[in-house]
Motif scaffolding. Sequence first.
Motif, PDB file in Angstrom:
ATOM      1  N   ASP A   1      83.749  29.300  49.283  1.00 59.22           N
ATOM      2  CA  ASP A   1      83.997  29.511  49.902  1.00 59.22           C
ATOM      3  C   ASP A   1      84.757  28.049  50.169  1.00 59.22           C
ATOM      4  OD1 ASP A   1      86.834  29.294  51.517  1.00 59.22           O
ATOM      5  OD2 ASP A   1      85.790  29.922  53.344  1.00 59.22           O
ATOM      6  N   GLY A   2      85.664  26.762  49.089  1.00 61.46           N
ATOM      7  CA  GLY A   2      86.639  26.214  48.983  1.00 61.46           C
ATOM      8  C   GLY A   2      86.540  25.069  50.230  1.00 61.46           C
ATOM      9  N   ALA A   3      87.166  25.977  51.571  1.00 63.66           N
ATOM     10  CA  ALA A   3      87.352  24.944  52.512  1.00 63.66           C
ATOM     11  C   ALA A   3      85.650  24.423  53.290  1.00 63.66           C
ATOM     12  CB  ALA A   3      88.111  25.328  53.173  1.00 63.66           C
ATOM     13  N   VAL A   4      85.248  25.877  52.242  1.00 63.30           N
ATOM     14  CA  VAL A   4      83.464  25.041  53.299  1.00 63.30           C
ATOM     15  C   VAL A   4      82.505  23.671  52.231  1.00 63.30           C
ATOM     16  CG1 VAL A   4      81.783  25.551  53.718  1.00 63.30           C
ATOM     17  CG2 VAL A   4      83.593  26.630  54.333  1.00 63.30           C
ATOM     18  N   VAL A   5      83.177  24.196  51.443  1.00 59.91           N
ATOM     19  CA  VAL A   5      83.038  23.360  49.781  1.00 59.91           C
ATOM     20  C   VAL A   5      83.495  21.495  50.608  1.00 59.91           C
ATOM     21  CG1 VAL A   5      81.915  23.156  47.470  1.00 59.91           C
ATOM     22  CG2 VAL A   5      82.046  25.271  48.576  1.00 59.91           C
TER      23      VAL A   5
ATOM     24  N   ALA B   1      84.287  20.729  52.847  1.00 60.39           N
ATOM     25  CA  ALA B   1      84.829  19.673  54.009  1.00 60.39           C
ATOM     26  C   ALA B   1      83.356  18.845  53.937  1.00 60.39           C
ATOM     27  CB  ALA B   1      84.475  20.420  54.758  1.00 60.39           C
ATOM     28  N   MET B   2      81.907  19.423  52.997  1.00 60.24           N
ATOM     29  CA  MET B   2      80.805  18.604  53.014  1.00 60.24           C
ATOM     30  C   MET B   2      80.420  18.830  55.007  1.00 60.24           C
ATOM     31  SD  MET B   2      80.535  16.427  50.520  1.00 60.24           S
ATOM     32  CE  MET B   2      79.188  15.641  51.248  1.00 60.24           C
ATOM     33  N   VAL B   3      79.867  20.070  54.889  1.00 57.29           N
ATOM     34  CA  VAL B   3      79.659  20.787  55.861  1.00 57.29           C
ATOM     35  C   VAL B   3      77.856  20.137  56.056  1.00 57.29           C
ATOM     36  CG1 VAL B   3      79.077  22.704  57.272  1.00 57.29           C
ATOM     37  CG2 VAL B   3      81.057  22.540  56.283  1.00 57.29           C
ATOM     38  N   GLY B   4      78.128  20.446  57.321  1.00 59.96           N
ATOM     39  CA  GLY B   4      76.399  19.566  57.841  1.00 59.96           C
ATOM     40  C   GLY B   4      75.816  20.727  59.038  1.00 59.96           C
ATOM     41  N   VAL B   5      74.572  20.729  59.597  1.00 61.03           N
ATOM     42  CA  VAL B   5      74.301  21.461  60.298  1.00 61.03           C
ATOM     43  C   VAL B   5      73.931  20.775  60.993  1.00 61.03           C
ATOM     44  CG1 VAL B   5      72.724  23.549  61.813  1.00 61.03           C
ATOM     45  CG2 VAL B   5      73.638  24.112  59.455  1.00 61.03           C
ATOM     46  N   SER B   6      73.950  20.415  63.569  1.00 63.77           N
ATOM     47  CA  SER B   6      73.112  19.619  63.861  1.00 63.77           C
ATOM     48  C   SER B   6      72.884  19.488  64.089  1.00 63.77           C
ATOM     49  CB  SER B   6      74.687  18.851  64.481  1.00 63.77           C
ATOM     50  OG  SER B   6      75.272  19.953  65.282  1.00 63.77           O
ATOM     51  N   ARG B   7      72.473  20.889  64.668  1.00 60.65           N
ATOM     52  CA  ARG B   7      71.229  22.079  65.633  1.00 60.65           C
ATOM     53  C   ARG B   7      71.392  22.894  66.047  1.00 60.65           C
ATOM     54  NH1 ARG B   7      73.587  19.402  71.054  1.00 60.65           N
ATOM     55  NH2 ARG B   7      74.346  21.174  71.832  1.00 60.65           N
ATOM     56  N   CYS B   8      70.478  24.143  66.147  1.00 59.69           N
ATOM     57  CA  CYS B   8      70.669  25.227  66.876  1.00 59.69           C
ATOM     58  C   CYS B   8      70.427  24.845  68.282  1.00 59.69           C
ATOM     59  CB  CYS B   8      69.948  26.082  65.854  1.00 59.69           C
ATOM     60  SG  CYS B   8      70.426  26.522  64.586  1.00 59.69           S
TER      61      CYS B   8
ATOM     62  N   VAL C   1      75.167  27.776  66.539  1.00 63.16           N
ATOM     63  CA  VAL C   1      74.587  26.618  65.581  1.00 63.16           C
ATOM     64  C   VAL C   1      75.847  25.716  65.197  1.00 63.16           C
ATOM     65  CG1 VAL C   1      74.121  26.510  62.717  1.00 63.16           C
ATOM     66  CG2 VAL C   1      73.105  28.545  64.285  1.00 63.16           C
ATOM     67  N   TYR C   2      75.522  24.284  65.042  1.00 60.11           N
ATOM     68  CA  TYR C   2      76.278  23.303  65.805  1.00 60.11           C
ATOM     69  C   TYR C   2      76.507  22.945  64.340  1.00 60.11           C
ATOM     70  CZ  TYR C   2      75.719  23.959  70.661  1.00 60.11           C
ATOM     71  OH  TYR C   2      76.006  24.280  71.805  1.00 60.11           O
ATOM     72  N   ILE C   3      78.279  23.011  63.893  1.00 61.91           N
ATOM     73  CA  ILE C   3      77.981  22.500  62.287  1.00 61.91           C
ATOM     74  C   ILE C   3      78.793  20.618  62.768  1.00 61.91           C
ATOM     75  CG2 ILE C   3      77.836  24.360  61.512  1.00 61.91           C
ATOM     76  CD1 ILE C   3      81.214  24.265  62.032  1.00 61.91           C
ATOM     77  N   THR C   4      78.998  20.199  61.675  1.00 61.61           N
ATOM     78  CA  THR C   4      79.883  19.036  61.575  1.00 61.61           C
ATOM     79  C   THR C   4      80.397  18.630  60.146  1.00 61.61           C
ATOM     80  OG1 THR C   4      77.588  17.544  60.687  1.00 61.61           O
ATOM     81  CG2 THR C   4      78.180  17.140  63.152  1.00 61.61           C
ATOM     82  N   THR C   5      81.362  18.276  59.662  1.00 58.17           N
ATOM     83  CA  THR C   5      81.706  18.163  58.576  1.00 58.17           C
ATOM     84  C   THR C   5      82.273  16.513  58.503  1.00 58.17           C
ATOM     85  OG1 THR C   5      84.480  17.926  59.508  1.00 58.17           O
ATOM     86  CG2 THR C   5      82.997  20.333  58.299  1.00 58.17           C
TER      87      THR C   5
ATOM     88  N   VAL D   1      86.840  25.018  59.098  1.00 56.27           N
ATOM     89  CA  VAL D   1      85.100  25.526  58.313  1.00 56.27           C
ATOM     90  C   VAL D   1      85.139  26.031  59.564  1.00 56.27           C
ATOM     91  CG1 VAL D   1      83.039  24.661  57.783  1.00 56.27           C
ATOM     92  CG2 VAL D   1      85.192  23.014  56.883  1.00 56.27           C
ATOM     93  N   ALA D   2      84.769  26.064  60.744  1.00 52.78           N
ATOM     94  CA  ALA D   2      84.306  27.163  61.579  1.00 52.78           C
ATOM     95  C   ALA D   2      84.802  28.577  61.458  1.00 52.78           C
ATOM     96  CB  ALA D   2      84.333  26.818  62.842  1.00 52.78           C
ATOM     97  N   GLU D   3      86.079  28.026  61.401  1.00 52.96           N
ATOM     98  CA  GLU D   3      86.155  29.653  60.435  1.00 52.96           C
ATOM     99  C   GLU D   3      85.721  30.526  59.651  1.00 52.96           C
ATOM    100  OE1 GLU D   3      90.144  29.257  60.960  1.00 52.96           O
ATOM    101  OE2 GLU D   3      90.719  28.982  63.477  1.00 52.96           O
ATOM    102  N   HIS D   4      85.454  30.107  58.916  1.00 51.99           N
ATOM    103  CA  HIS D   4      85.771  30.285  57.229  1.00 51.99           C
ATOM    104  C   HIS D   4      83.837  30.791  57.531  1.00 51.99           C
ATOM    105  CE1 HIS D   4      88.989  29.893  54.883  1.00 51.99           C
ATOM    106  NE2 HIS D   4      89.623  28.242  55.677  1.00 51.99           N
ATOM    107  N   LEU D   5      82.807  29.521  58.005  1.00 51.46           N
ATOM    108  CA  LEU D   5      81.705  30.040  58.059  1.00 51.46           C
ATOM    109  C   LEU D   5      81.675  31.302  59.053  1.00 51.46           C
ATOM    110  CD1 LEU D   5      79.970  26.368  58.569  1.00 51.46           C
ATOM    111  CD2 LEU D   5      79.949  28.518  56.265  1.00 51.46           C
ATOM    112  N   LYS D   6      82.220  31.872  60.243  1.00 54.74           N
ATOM    113  CA  LYS D   6      82.239  33.029  61.411  1.00 54.74           C
ATOM    114  C   LYS D   6      82.271  34.095  60.110  1.00 54.74           C
ATOM    115  CE  LYS D   6      82.178  34.781  64.882  1.00 54.74           C
ATOM    116  NZ  LYS D   6      81.263  35.258  65.925  1.00 54.74           N
ATOM    117  N   LYS D   7      83.223  34.204  59.251  1.00 58.84           N
ATOM    118  CA  LYS D   7      83.174  34.985  58.295  1.00 58.84           C
ATOM    119  C   LYS D   7      82.485  35.126  57.183  1.00 58.84           C
ATOM    120  CE  LYS D   7      88.229  34.682  57.897  1.00 58.84           C
ATOM    121  NZ  LYS D   7      89.275  33.598  57.525  1.00 58.84           N
ATOM    122  N   ALA D   8      81.342  34.542  57.227  1.00 57.72           N
ATOM    123  CA  ALA D   8      80.160  34.765  56.685  1.00 57.72           C
ATOM    124  C   ALA D   8      78.859  35.414  57.241  1.00 57.72           C
ATOM    125  CB  ALA D   8      80.029  32.976  55.699  1.00 57.72           C
ATOM    126  N   GLU D   9      79.022  35.149  58.497  1.00 63.68           N
ATOM    127  CA  GLU D   9      78.233  35.615  59.193  1.00 63.68           C
ATOM    128  C   GLU D   9      77.281  36.282  58.945  1.00 63.68           C
ATOM    129  OE1 GLU D   9      77.334  36.860  63.913  1.00 63.68           O
ATOM    130  OE2 GLU D   9      79.647  36.623  63.306  1.00 63.68           O
ATOM    131  N   GLY D  10      77.563  37.233  58.490  1.00 60.35           N
ATOM    132  CA  GLY D  10      76.108  38.477  57.540  1.00 60.35           C
ATOM    133  C   GLY D  10      75.904  38.537  56.275  1.00 60.35           C
TER     134      GLY D  10
END
Length: 92
Positions: free
Chosen positions: A26-30, A32-39, A50-54, A64-73
């Motif tokens: 997904d272009g929006a995720v790529v 934005a330089m996304v990282g996972v801060s904690r679970c 899952v907590y993310i940061t950009t 980005v959170a909306e796009h990642l929610k679509k990729a939950e599966g």
Amino acid sequence: MANFNTARLAEDIKREISTAMRDIKDGAVVKAMVGVSRCELTSDLSYCKVYITTLEGGDTTKNVAEHLKKAEGFFKRRINDDNVELIYQGLN
């Protein structure tokens, strides 16, 4: 977190999701330089938050959170492979 094992499992899930982020196309995720801060895991292991940061922050993070929610599966499949092992002990 309930105990050491839950904390260790949360770190394993965090590491697996971070690795899976590299495979997102997904272009929006790529961009934005996304990282996972904690679970955070519940004590019965039924829910993981899952907590993310950009790098850019603000509205970009929400987008980005909306796009990642679509990729939950996709993330669930990656975790449910044999990369993160869960052992449930039955109570008799």
